[in-house]
Design a protein around this motif. Sequence first.
Motif, mmCIF file in Angstrom:
data_model
loop_
_atom_site.group_PDB
_atom_site.id
_atom_site.type_symbol
_atom_site.label_atom_id
_atom_site.label_comp_id
_atom_site.label_asym_id
_atom_site.label_seq_id
_atom_site.Cartn_x
_atom_site.Cartn_y
_atom_site.Cartn_z
ATOM 1 N N THR A 1 -8.317 -38.558 65.017
ATOM 2 C CA THR A 1 -8.662 -39.498 63.952
ATOM 3 C C THR A 1 -7.553 -40.518 63.735
ATOM 4 N N GLN A 2 -6.299 -40.069 63.822
ATOM 5 C CA GLN A 2 -5.175 -40.980 63.618
ATOM 6 C C GLN A 2 -3.886 -40.299 64.043
ATOM 7 N N THR A 3 -2.816 -41.084 64.035
ATOM 8 C CA THR A 3 -1.505 -40.514 64.338
ATOM 9 C C THR A 3 -1.008 -39.770 63.105
ATOM 10 N N HIS A 4 -0.026 -38.906 63.329
ATOM 11 C CA HIS A 4 0.565 -38.142 62.231
ATOM 12 C C HIS A 4 2.082 -38.226 62.394
ATOM 13 N N GLU B 1 2.670 -36.964 67.155
ATOM 14 C CA GLU B 1 1.625 -36.023 66.748
ATOM 15 C C GLU B 1 0.352 -36.782 66.373
ATOM 16 N N LYS C 1 -3.617 -36.371 64.342
ATOM 17 C CA LYS C 1 -4.492 -35.634 63.442
ATOM 18 C C LYS C 1 -5.851 -35.554 64.135
ATOM 19 N N PHE D 1 -3.564 -28.944 58.607
ATOM 20 C CA PHE D 1 -3.399 -29.711 57.382
ATOM 21 C C PHE D 1 -4.791 -30.012 56.841
ATOM 22 N N LYS D 2 -5.115 -29.390 55.704
ATOM 23 C CA LYS D 2 -6.454 -29.513 55.107
ATOM 24 C C LYS D 2 -7.493 -29.145 56.161
ATOM 25 N N PHE E 1 -7.930 -30.661 58.969
ATOM 26 C CA PHE E 1 -7.503 -31.218 60.245
ATOM 27 C C PHE E 1 -6.571 -30.281 61.008
ATOM 28 N N ILE F 1 -3.257 -30.622 63.494
ATOM 29 C CA ILE F 1 -2.209 -31.546 63.935
ATOM 30 C C ILE F 1 -1.732 -31.053 65.298
ATOM 31 N N LYS G 1 -6.401 -43.099 69.304
ATOM 32 C CA LYS G 1 -7.134 -42.868 68.050
ATOM 33 C C LYS G 1 -8.623 -43.084 68.299
#
Length: 168
Positions: free
Chosen positions: A11-14, A19, A21, A57-58, A60, A62, A78
């Motif tokens: 979905t996106q970078t972390h 890393e 997500k 994380f929630k 998601f 990572i 992404k």
Amino acid sequence: MDDLLQVGAITQTHGIRGEVKVFPTTDDPKRFRKLKDVILDTGKEKITLDIEGVKFFKQFVILKFKGFDNINDIECYKGKNLYVTRENAVKLAKNEYFITDLIGLAVFDEEENLLGELTDVLQTGANDVYTVKLIEGGEVLLPAIKQCILAIDMENRKMKVHVMEGLM
């Protein structure tokens, strides 16, 4: 049947250390702990990525991949999907199937009359619901329960059903 099974989507970078997500598309996100690698579909090619780290994380996951150490290395991925081979897929119990394998099954009634094709599987929580596109037009929703789904023959790509009163 597809040789690859989707387990998530980036979905996106972390952070800034490479890393990402990942939104898991598997029933058990904890399975990422056991995975050594995943296959990234870039749209142009499929790349095997070795997993270096896994956190949660929630809703998601990572992930950190070997060789991707900063945000610039991974940002272009992404929105891309992650897959595993069937060998790395979770083991299914008897009478369990991957959704991707069910899509496209020919659906027949108890008298072997062709009703249509299974086009979607809705996951409702209580039980799955199969969407069947009828050959005469329209669709019917069939609950994935023993009283309704009589048999699934994956080898011949057929499903035999009992259409309960009121469903059509």
